[in-house]
Scaffold this active site. Structure first.
Site, PDB file in Angstrom:
ATOM      1  N   GLN A 181       0.823  -1.225   0.000  1.00  0.00           N
ATOM      2  CA  GLN A 181       0.000   0.000   0.000  1.00  0.00           C
ATOM      3  C   GLN A 181       0.850   1.266   0.000  1.00  0.00           C
ATOM      4  OE1 GLN A 181      -3.181   0.086  -0.494  1.00  0.00           O
ATOM      5  NE2 GLN A 181      -3.690  -2.074  -0.222  1.00  0.00           N
ATOM      6  N   SER A 201       3.190  -5.323  -5.123  1.00  0.00           N
ATOM      7  CA  SER A 201       2.295  -5.975  -6.081  1.00  0.00           C
ATOM      8  C   SER A 201       1.839  -4.967  -7.136  1.00  0.00           C
ATOM      9  CB  SER A 201       1.083  -6.507  -5.313  1.00  0.00           C
ATOM     10  OG  SER A 201       0.228  -7.204  -6.170  1.00  0.00           O
ATOM     11  N   ALA A 202       2.001  -5.329  -8.412  1.00  0.00           N
ATOM     12  CA  ALA A 202       1.783  -4.354  -9.486  1.00  0.00           C
ATOM     13  C   ALA A 202       0.355  -3.809  -9.554  1.00  0.00           C
ATOM     14  CB  ALA A 202       2.152  -4.990 -10.829  1.00  0.00           C
ATOM     15  N   HIS A 203      -0.626  -4.657  -9.219  1.00  0.00           N
ATOM     16  CA  HIS A 203      -2.009  -4.196  -9.452  1.00  0.00           C
ATOM     17  C   HIS A 203      -2.454  -3.113  -8.474  1.00  0.00           C
ATOM     18  CE1 HIS A 203      -4.548  -6.386  -6.355  1.00  0.00           C
ATOM     19  NE2 HIS A 203      -3.462  -7.104  -6.270  1.00  0.00           N
ATOM     20  N   CYS A 326     -17.846 -10.544   4.423  1.00  0.00           N
ATOM     21  CA  CYS A 326     -19.239 -10.812   4.748  1.00  0.00           C
ATOM     22  C   CYS A 326     -19.428 -12.319   4.785  1.00  0.00           C
ATOM     23  CB  CYS A 326     -20.081 -10.194   3.637  1.00  0.00           C
ATOM     24  SG  CYS A 326     -21.749  -9.886   4.067  1.00  0.00           S
TER      25      CYS A 326
HETATM   26  N1  PLP Z   1      -0.627  -6.862   1.431  1.00  0.00           N
HETATM   27  C1  PLP Z   1      -1.433  -5.796   1.498  1.00  0.00           C
HETATM   28  C2  PLP Z   1      -1.136  -4.718   2.503  1.00  0.00           C
HETATM   29  C3  PLP Z   1      -2.544  -5.690   0.666  1.00  0.00           C
HETATM   30  O1  PLP Z   1      -3.343  -4.630   0.741  1.00  0.00           O
HETATM   31  C4  PLP Z   1      -2.789  -6.739  -0.274  1.00  0.00           C
HETATM   32  C5  PLP Z   1      -3.984  -6.688  -1.141  1.00  0.00           C
HETATM   33  O2  PLP Z   1      -5.036  -6.207  -0.761  1.00  0.00           O
HETATM   34  C6  PLP Z   1      -1.909  -7.816  -0.302  1.00  0.00           C
HETATM   35  C7  PLP Z   1      -0.842  -7.848   0.552  1.00  0.00           C
HETATM   36  C8  PLP Z   1      -2.118  -8.959  -1.274  1.00  0.00           C
HETATM   37  O3  PLP Z   1      -1.808  -8.540  -2.552  1.00  0.00           O
HETATM   38  P1  PLP Z   1      -1.992  -9.518  -3.824  1.00  0.00           P
HETATM   39  O4  PLP Z   1      -3.362  -9.296  -4.307  1.00  0.00           O
HETATM   40  O5  PLP Z   1      -0.962  -9.069  -4.804  1.00  0.00           O
HETATM   41  O6  PLP Z   1      -1.731 -10.897  -3.347  1.00  0.00           O
END
Ligand code: PLP
Length: 396
Positions: A181, A201-203, A326
Site C-alpha cells: 500500500q 504488487s503491481a495491481h 461478509c
Molecule cells: N498486502 C497488502 C497490505 C494488501 O493490501 C494486499 C492486497 O489487498 C496484499 C498484501 C495482497 O496482494 P496480492 O493481491 O498481490 O496478493
C-alpha cells in the site's frame, strides 16, 4: 456516473502500461529461457523493466528483486522460508508481526505458529499505528524475523518502518515489510529503511494483476517457495510472466513519476473530501491525516452498517469498501477498527474510500451528495442510531 473509490483493493491498469504489455501476448511470445530469436527479443524489454523496478525502490544492483505472482506469494515466501531456515532447525523460535497485517501475513504466521513457532502479534495504538518501541520490547535472542507493513490497507496508516528497521538491525533480527500500500503513495527506499525483505504488487499501482515481487537484500537469501527450473536465479521457478514484468516495470516508473501528484494534489482532494464527510454528524476517522497515505479515508458513520452504506453507494455507481468480509449471515466488523478497540457499533460502520491519480473532483463531489443522502436514509431506518446516547463524544 461510475466512480471507483476502491483503489486500495486494486487499480485500473494505466493505458500506457497496457500498451507496453500488449506485444508480449501475440507477437513476442517466446519463452525467455529458450535458445532462439523468439526468446531473445524478450530479453531487452525484461532487462529494462527490471531496471525500472530496482530504481523505483532504490534497490542496489547487488540485491535481488524476485518477481512473484502476487504479494500474497511474496509474504508467504518470506515467513515460510524463515520457518524452514530458522525455526524448524531450532536456531530461533520466534517471529513478530503486527495484529493488523494483511491476511497473507497473518494466516501464514498462524500456520507456522501451528507448526511450533512462537508468534507475537503487536497491538496498534489508539491512532491505528504501531509504536516502534513495542518491537524493541518484544525482541528476544530467539527472534528470527519482524514483519510489519509499511502502510495499512484499511486506514492508510503509515507505520514507522525506518525506526523498526534500525531496531531490527541493532538486534540482529531480519526485517520484512509489506509495502503493497506504499508504492506510488509514499517514497519507498529499501536502503534508508534498513529492510531485508520488501513485498509489493503491481495491481496496486496501476499495473496488471498476477505479478508482484519480493526484494531481498544481498546475503539474506531465502529458500525457494517454488522449486523447479532456473528462472529468477533458481529463487522462483516457473516460466517468466514477460508481459506482467514489462507491465510492472512501466507501472513502477509511472508510480515514481506521479508520486508528487499523489502526495500533493490527491492528498488535497482527499482532505477536502474528508472535511466534507466529517461535517456529517457522528462520523469518525481513525488515523490522523498526516500519518496516512495520501489517498485513504476509513470513516465510520455511527448507526449505519458498512454493508448497507456500500449497497446505497453501489446502487449509485460508486465502488468503495468496508474492509470486512461478509460471512454468511454474520457481518464481520472491520479488523482494524476492532484492533483499535472501537465499540461494536463503530467497528461495523467503517467505510473505506481510496482514491487514485485517476480520481476527479467531479467524482468526489458526486460521491459526497450520494453519501449524505445515504446517511440520511439509513439513519432514519437504523434502530441502533435512534437508541444511541446523546452527544457520545467518547467514540471508542
Ligand atoms: N498486502 C497488502 C497490505 C494488501 O493490501 C494486499 C492486497 O489487498 C496484499 C498484501 C495482497 O496482494 P496480492 O493481491 O498481490 O496478493
Amino acid at each position: 456516473m461510475r466512480v471507483y473509490l476502491d483503489n486500495n483493493a486494486t487499480t485500473i491498469v494505466d493505458p500506457q502500461v497496457f500498451a507496453e504489455m500488449e506485444p508480449f501476448f501475440v507477437q513476442k511470445y517466446g519463452n525467455p529461457n529458450s535458445l532462439h530469436a523468439f526468446a531473445s527479443e524478450t530479453h531487452q524489454p525484461l532487462k529494462q523493466a527490471m531496471e525500472k523496478i530496482y530504481a523505483g525502490i532504490h534497490a542496489p544492483k547487488e540485491d535481488s528483486v524476485v518477481v512473484t505472482s502476487c504479494a500474497t506469494e511474496s509474504n508467504n515466501w518470506v515467513l515460510k522460508s524463515i520457518y524452514f531456515q530458522y525455526i524448524l532447525t531450532g536456531r530461533k523460535n520466534h517471529i513478530i508481526i503486527s495484529e493488523v497485517e494483511h491476511p497473507s501475513v497473518i494466516a501464514t504466521a498462524k500456520f507456522i505458529e501451528s507448526q511450533g513457532c512462537r508468534v507475537t502479534y503487536l497491538p496498534i495504538n489508539h491512532e491505528g499505528l504501531i509504536d516502534a518501541q513495542t518491537v524493541r520490547d518484544n525482541i528476544t535472542d530467539k527472534t528470527a524475523l519482524v514483519s510489519v507493513m509499511m502502510a495499512n490497507n484499511e486506514t492508510g496508516g503509515i507505520f514507522p518502518v525506518q525506526e523498526i528497521g534500525e531496531i531490527c538491525k541493532e538486534n540482529n533480527v531480519l526485517f520484512h515489510t509489506d509495502a503493497v500500500q506504499a508504492i506510488g503513495k509514499i517514497p519507498v527506499d529499501v536502503q534508508s529503511f534498513n529492510v531485508d525483505y520488501l513485498t509489493f504488487s503491481a495491481h496496486k499501482f496501476h499495473g496488471p494483476k498476477g505479478v508482484g515481487a519480493l526484494y531481498i537484500k544481498k546475503g539474506r537469501e531465502l529458500l525457494p517457495l517454488l522449486h523447479g527450473g532456473s528462472q529468477m536465479g533458481g529463487y522462483r521457478s516457473g516460466t517468466l510472466n514477460v508481459a506482467g514484468i514489462v507491465g510492472m516495470g512501466k507501472a513502477m516508473e509511472q508510480a515514481v513519476d506521479a508520486l508528487d501528484y499523489e502526495m500533493t494534489d490527491i492528498k488535497e482532494m482527499r482532505d477536502a473530501f474528508e472535511d466534507e464527510l466529517l461535517k456529517i454528524e457522528d462520523t469518525f476517522v481513525v488515523t490522523p491525516r498526516e500519518k496516512r497515505t495520501p489517498n485513504t479515508i476509513l470513516i465510520s458513520f455511527r448507526g449505519i452498517e458498512g454493508e448497507s452504506m456500500l449497497w446505497d453507494l453501489n446502487c449509485a455507481g460508486i465502488g468503495a469498501s468496508t474492509g470486512s468480509a461478509c460471512a454468511s449471515e454474520d457481518l464481520e466488523s472491520n479488523p482494524v477498527m476492532e484492533a483499535i478497540g472501537a465499540d461494536a457499533d463503530l467497528a461495523h460502520t467503517a467505510i473505506r474510500f481510496s482514491l487514485s491519480r485517476y480520481t476527479t473532483q467531479e467524482e468526489l463531489d458526486y460521491t459526497l451528495v450520494i453519501v449524505k443522502d445515504a446517511v440520511k436514509r439509513l439513519r432514519e431506518i437504523s434502530s441502533s442510531y435512534a437508541y444511541a446516547p446523546e452527544g457520545h463524544d467518547s467514540k471508542l
